[in-house]
Scaffold this active site. Structure first.
Site, mmCIF file in Angstrom:
data_model
loop_
_atom_site.group_PDB
_atom_site.id
_atom_site.type_symbol
_atom_site.label_atom_id
_atom_site.label_comp_id
_atom_site.label_asym_id
_atom_site.label_seq_id
_atom_site.Cartn_x
_atom_site.Cartn_y
_atom_site.Cartn_z
ATOM 1 N N CYS A 87 0.835 -1.208 0.000
ATOM 2 C CA CYS A 87 0.000 0.000 0.000
ATOM 3 C C CYS A 87 0.874 1.264 0.000
ATOM 4 O O CYS A 87 1.523 1.545 -0.995
ATOM 5 C CB CYS A 87 -0.971 -0.050 1.176
ATOM 6 S SG CYS A 87 -2.336 1.118 1.012
ATOM 7 N N HIS A 195 -3.565 -5.491 1.222
ATOM 8 C CA HIS A 195 -2.891 -5.679 2.520
ATOM 9 C C HIS A 195 -2.875 -7.149 2.936
ATOM 10 O O HIS A 195 -3.834 -7.620 3.570
ATOM 11 C CB HIS A 195 -3.635 -4.887 3.602
ATOM 12 C CG HIS A 195 -3.404 -3.421 3.546
ATOM 13 N ND1 HIS A 195 -2.460 -2.787 4.322
ATOM 14 C CD2 HIS A 195 -3.994 -2.447 2.805
ATOM 15 C CE1 HIS A 195 -2.482 -1.481 4.072
ATOM 16 N NE2 HIS A 195 -3.399 -1.244 3.153
ATOM 17 N N GLU A 197 -1.355 -8.531 5.341
ATOM 18 C CA GLU A 197 -1.370 -8.682 6.811
ATOM 19 C C GLU A 197 -2.791 -8.581 7.373
ATOM 20 O O GLU A 197 -3.014 -8.846 8.547
ATOM 21 C CB GLU A 197 -0.431 -7.657 7.456
ATOM 22 C CG GLU A 197 -0.961 -6.236 7.588
ATOM 23 C CD GLU A 197 -0.934 -5.430 6.276
ATOM 24 O OE1 GLU A 197 -0.587 -5.998 5.219
ATOM 25 O OE2 GLU A 197 -1.269 -4.226 6.333
#
Lengths: 225, 84
Positions: A87, A195, A197
């Site tokens: 990002c 993302h 994560e």
């Protein structure tokens, strides 16, 4: 010995802890690398996480390039070290010139925070090599400036050298070629808007992000060679 | 040395989509402003710079635009220089 991942923190970064937790849950080791440091220590790979480095003043990622850590990261990346920008980290890598192209405002001018279906394209990068071309992954996006753009010449190069790692199944932000993630020609510098994560548990709706970050742990070209 | 006043207009390159400009353009007719076209939204950077002559200022400003103030992949700049 487990791989040690350096997770960079700028003023305004906000995804560092989620990356550290994921890496540790996957059996790796992780530490914060403060942006003001001029060394990356003895890490095996680097994550530049999402957020708003230096408030995204001027342009997303434009000021981050002046942080001392970026000189050390550029040196590491140019010698083959694996660097993943997520990002805002992807935006920083394009502004620094480590990845081609740029990220501009989403078509539709909306901040987008939603799950996206991604299709693995090239598997030639340090992370991509752990995937099969055509595989689908569910990983969320969370951005306003995620609309990837580059010149037609750069686009032909991305295609020719297998640098397009991920594409959106239904392009949410107007990115050229539905691009969600790319790598450099050598495949050791990778940038992606989604993302990983945030897709690390069934509670979050997907565990596909684990595979991206595990690829980082296992796919360290420099240390496995 | 003279102090030069510099205005740098940064705007999306032609051919690069400008969704913000397009939204403004679509909104203007609602207020009765018809026949408006080519709306582009950019930003304005003002700065003062000390230099011997205009040529030096042009060179410095062009360099700072190229390397920092704009992203040449998506942005163009238009510079206006005046003696302060």
């Amino acid at each position: 010995m487990s791989q040690r991942i350096g997770v960079v923190q700028f003023p305004g970064t906000n995804c560092e802890q989620d990356n550290i937790d994921t890496i540790k849950n996957l059996g790796g080791d992780a530490e914060i690398l403060w942006h003001g440091s001029d060394t990356i220590g003895s890490v095996d790979a680097i994550v530049i996480p999402g957020g708003f480095a230096h408030g995204d003043y001027l342009r997303c990622g434009a000021i981050a390039r002046f942080s001392p850590i970026m000189t050390a990261i550029s040196r590491f990346a140019k010698s083959g070290g694996v660097v993943l920008g997520i990002c805002n980290g992807f935006q920083i890598l394009t502004e620094t010139g480590l990845l081609p192209g740029a990220l501009q405002k989403n078509v539709g001018l909306k901040f987008l925070c939603q799950m996206e279906s991604l299709i693995v394209d090239s598997t030639s990068s340090a992370i991509g090599r752990w995937f099969k071309s055509g595989e689908k992954l569910q990983i969320p996006i969370n951005h306003f400036e995620g609309n990837y753009v580059c010149s037609p010449e750069v686009m032909s190069e991305l295609e020719a050298y297998g640098q397009i790692f991920l594409r959106y199944e239904s392009n949410p932000n107007g990115s050229i070629g539905s691009i969600a993630g790319i790598s450099n020609k050598e495949g050791n510098i990778i940038g992606m808007m989604p993302h990983p994560e945030r897709a690390t548990s069934d509670l979050l709706g997907s565990i596909d992000g684990n595979r991206i970050l595990r690829g980082l742990l296992e796919g360290n070209v420099k240390n496995n060679s | 040395m003279t102090i030069w006043r510099v205005k740098i207009e940064v705007s999306p390159r032609s051919g690069i989509a400008d969704p913000a400009g397009a939204t403004i353009e679509r909104s203007l007719p609602a207020l009765g402003f018809e026949n408006v076209q080519n709306v582009r939204l950019g930003k304005l950077i003002r700065l003062d710079i000390e230099a011997e002559n205009r040529e030096d200022v042009e060179k410095l400003v062009s360099d700072m635009c190229e390397r920092f103030l704009t992203n040449p992949v998506i942005e163009d700049s238009c510079v206006e220089i005046s003696e302060s």
